[in-house]
Design an enzyme around this catalytic site. Structure first.
Site, PDB file in Angstrom:
ATOM      1  N   ILE A 162       0.846  -1.187   0.000  1.00 46.79           N
ATOM      2  CA  ILE A 162       0.000   0.000   0.000  1.00 46.79           C
ATOM      3  C   ILE A 162       0.890   1.249   0.000  1.00 46.79           C
ATOM      4  O   ILE A 162       1.912   1.302   0.676  1.00 46.79           O
ATOM      5  CB  ILE A 162      -0.929   0.022   1.224  1.00 46.79           C
ATOM      6  CG1 ILE A 162      -1.684  -1.308   1.354  1.00 46.79           C
ATOM      7  CG2 ILE A 162      -1.902   1.191   1.146  1.00 46.79           C
ATOM      8  CD1 ILE A 162      -2.624  -1.609   0.225  1.00 46.79           C
ATOM      9  N   TYR A 218       4.893   1.449  -0.110  1.00 43.71           N
ATOM     10  CA  TYR A 218       5.420   0.102   0.122  1.00 43.71           C
ATOM     11  C   TYR A 218       5.505  -0.714  -1.171  1.00 43.71           C
ATOM     12  O   TYR A 218       6.107  -1.779  -1.196  1.00 43.71           O
ATOM     13  CB  TYR A 218       4.560  -0.632   1.155  1.00 43.71           C
ATOM     14  CG  TYR A 218       4.973  -0.325   2.577  1.00 43.71           C
ATOM     15  CD1 TYR A 218       5.813  -1.179   3.282  1.00 43.71           C
ATOM     16  CD2 TYR A 218       4.540   0.837   3.212  1.00 43.71           C
ATOM     17  CE1 TYR A 218       6.213  -0.899   4.584  1.00 43.71           C
ATOM     18  CE2 TYR A 218       4.924   1.133   4.507  1.00 43.71           C
ATOM     19  CZ  TYR A 218       5.763   0.263   5.193  1.00 43.71           C
ATOM     20  OH  TYR A 218       6.158   0.552   6.475  1.00 43.71           O
ATOM     21  N   VAL A 227       5.703  -7.206   3.153  1.00 45.44           N
ATOM     22  CA  VAL A 227       6.326  -6.993   1.850  1.00 45.44           C
ATOM     23  C   VAL A 227       7.709  -6.354   1.949  1.00 45.44           C
ATOM     24  O   VAL A 227       8.538  -6.491   1.039  1.00 45.44           O
ATOM     25  CB  VAL A 227       5.413  -6.129   0.948  1.00 45.44           C
ATOM     26  CG1 VAL A 227       5.385  -4.672   1.432  1.00 45.44           C
ATOM     27  CG2 VAL A 227       5.844  -6.215  -0.505  1.00 45.44           C
ATOM     28  N   HIS A 248       8.731 -14.330  17.131  1.00 41.56           N
ATOM     29  CA  HIS A 248       9.224 -12.972  16.889  1.00 41.56           C
ATOM     30  C   HIS A 248      10.717 -12.920  17.199  1.00 41.56           C
ATOM     31  O   HIS A 248      11.160 -13.387  18.254  1.00 41.56           O
ATOM     32  CB  HIS A 248       8.473 -11.980  17.783  1.00 41.56           C
ATOM     33  CG  HIS A 248       8.654 -10.556  17.393  1.00 41.56           C
ATOM     34  ND1 HIS A 248       9.851  -9.895  17.529  1.00 41.56           N
ATOM     35  CD2 HIS A 248       7.773  -9.659  16.857  1.00 41.56           C
ATOM     36  CE1 HIS A 248       9.713  -8.643  17.114  1.00 41.56           C
ATOM     37  NE2 HIS A 248       8.467  -8.481  16.695  1.00 41.56           N
ATOM     38  N   GLU A 279      -1.014  -7.462  15.139  1.00 38.21           N
ATOM     39  CA  GLU A 279      -0.104  -8.419  15.775  1.00 38.21           C
ATOM     40  C   GLU A 279      -0.563  -8.754  17.193  1.00 38.21           C
ATOM     41  O   GLU A 279      -0.422  -9.899  17.643  1.00 38.21           O
ATOM     42  CB  GLU A 279       1.319  -7.852  15.799  1.00 38.21           C
ATOM     43  CG  GLU A 279       2.348  -8.819  16.363  1.00 38.21           C
ATOM     44  CD  GLU A 279       3.766  -8.285  16.249  1.00 38.21           C
ATOM     45  OE1 GLU A 279       4.427  -8.564  15.232  1.00 38.21           O
ATOM     46  OE2 GLU A 279       4.211  -7.571  17.176  1.00 38.21           O
ATOM     47  N   ASP A 309      15.918  -9.934  11.536  1.00 43.84           N
ATOM     48  CA  ASP A 309      16.432  -8.590  11.268  1.00 43.84           C
ATOM     49  C   ASP A 309      17.907  -8.602  11.642  1.00 43.84           C
ATOM     50  O   ASP A 309      18.256  -8.879  12.798  1.00 43.84           O
ATOM     51  CB  ASP A 309      15.667  -7.568  12.113  1.00 43.84           C
ATOM     52  CG  ASP A 309      16.025  -6.129  11.752  1.00 43.84           C
ATOM     53  OD1 ASP A 309      17.164  -5.897  11.289  1.00 43.84           O
ATOM     54  OD2 ASP A 309      15.191  -5.237  11.957  1.00 43.84           O
TER      55      ASP A 309
END
Length: 371
Positions: free
Chosen positions: A141, A144, A230, A251, A321, A344
């Site tokens: 969106i 992004y 994405v 996570h 989440e 990450d």
């Protein structure tokens, strides 16, 4: 007169034991016939038409039974057709687990997928014979959409290699979806959706959109759904080892933490509320999935909870989440993906992480969000 006449045992004088036995049987038979007549009166008194209808209904029921039986037999025959070819691989060792440094099974017997805990060759062959198609959903969106090219290119290299895939791209800018060369059996499906002023609203609306298209389209096109962010890139193989009825991903920031440290929604007024003494793991909102039916149920529940919160002027701390984590507390996933499947590099590279399969793309959040 016999001495027993005139007493309660007078029967002895006039009837033999044989007479008494015959009378008892006759009485019992009469009562039985009467009872059967009363309870079956409607059937016995039915007109020929009613009897014919009843027989017809019975025939229909029998036909339905045979249809179900034939369908069941067909399903069973399909299952029996899955037969592995001759394969050479290392024998699993009961007394030598493949990983001793991490948890590989939850208390409810859901496997936790880490590198070294599965045989990709066996799994690929099983899923190939099942002729499975996997749907991968992403939301691009506003700005992004710039992440799509790298996302799709790396997905073609690493995601479900050798299997059929539909990339479902939700976007408000369909004309900006890049053209990427796809392998056979893989398709890009663009689904136009509206945008919202706030990125938090966009984030929460994902549950609504996935839920809607699950019943309108996905259920007829794919066997499993994988729902991811994405602004990521695939960095290593992500295959059928992830597929299950319902799966979530640990996570990367909370996988070693105690539940008191989890950033669950802690306000009781919210539908996403989780008490401090509950919860198993903290799951990432950027990678979950399962069969279309299970994803439909998950997204429906989460969307309804989000709408209740919105009506009450509440927004859960981490939007969808938070609602996803509430759902997984009370609807345990049947498989859990390790942080290998959402990582990450700003968090470093711990020794337990043998693979970094799906990586966050470095970005300026302020420049991307709400633009």
């Amino acid at each position: 007169m016999h001495k027993d006449q005139g007493k309660t045992g007078a029967v002895k004088g006039y009837f033999t034991k044989r007479h008494v036995y015959v009378m008892g049987c006759t009485t019992l038979l009469c009562f039985s016939v009467g009872y059967f007549w009363n309870t079956s009166n409607d059937t016995w008194l039915d007109t020929p038409t009613q009897v014919s209808n009843a027989m017809s209904n019975n025939t229909q029921d029998l036909d339905e039974f045979h249809k179900i039986k034939l369908l069941s037999n067909h399903i069973l025959e399909d299952l029996l057709q899955i037969e592995l070819p001759r394969m050479i691989y290392t024998k699993p060792q009961i007394l030598k687990p493949s990983r001793c440094d991490v948890l590989m099974m939850t208390p409810w017997f859901a496997p936790i997928v880490w590198e070294g805990t599965y045989n990709a060759e066996i799994l690929n062959e099983q899923f190939r014979q099942r002729n499975v198609t996997v749907g991968l959903t992403v939301f691009a969106i506003k700005k992004y959409v710039v992440f799509l090219k790298k996302f799709l290119e790396t997905a073609e290299t690493y995601f479900m290699v050798g299997h059929r895939v539909n990339y479902y791209i939700f976007t408000d800018r369909p004309e900006e979806v890049p053209k990427v060369e796809l392998k056979e059996g893989r398709n890009v499906v663009v689904l136009k959706v509206q945008n919202y002023p706030r990125w938090q609203e966009i984030s929460m609306r994902r549950m609504e959109m996935i839920n809607y298209f699950s019943q309108q389209r996905f259920i007829n096109e794919v066997s499993y759904l994988v729902c991811v962010d994405v602004d990521m890139r695939f960095n290593d193989q992500v295959g059928v080892e992830i597929l299950s009825n319902l799966f979530g991903t640990l996570h990367p920031g909370f996988y070693p933490a105690e539940r008191q440290s989890f950033t669950y929604e802690r306000r009781p007024a919210s539908q996403a509320y989780v008490p401090r003494d509950e919860g198993d793991f903290y799951y990432a909102g950027g990678f979950f999935g399962g069969t279309v039916m299970e994803v439909y149920k998950l997204t429906k529940k989460c969307h309804e909870a989000i709408m209740v919160d919105k009506a009450n002027g509440i927004e859960a701390i981490w939007q969808e989440e938070s609602h996803l984590n509430k759902y997984f507390v009370y609807h345990k996933p049947t498989k859990i993906l390790s942080p290998e499947y959402l990582w990450d590099d700003n968090l470093g590279r711990p020794e337990i992480l043998k693979k970094r399969r799906f990586l966050a793309v470095p970005k300026n959040h302020a420049a991307i969000r709400n633009k």
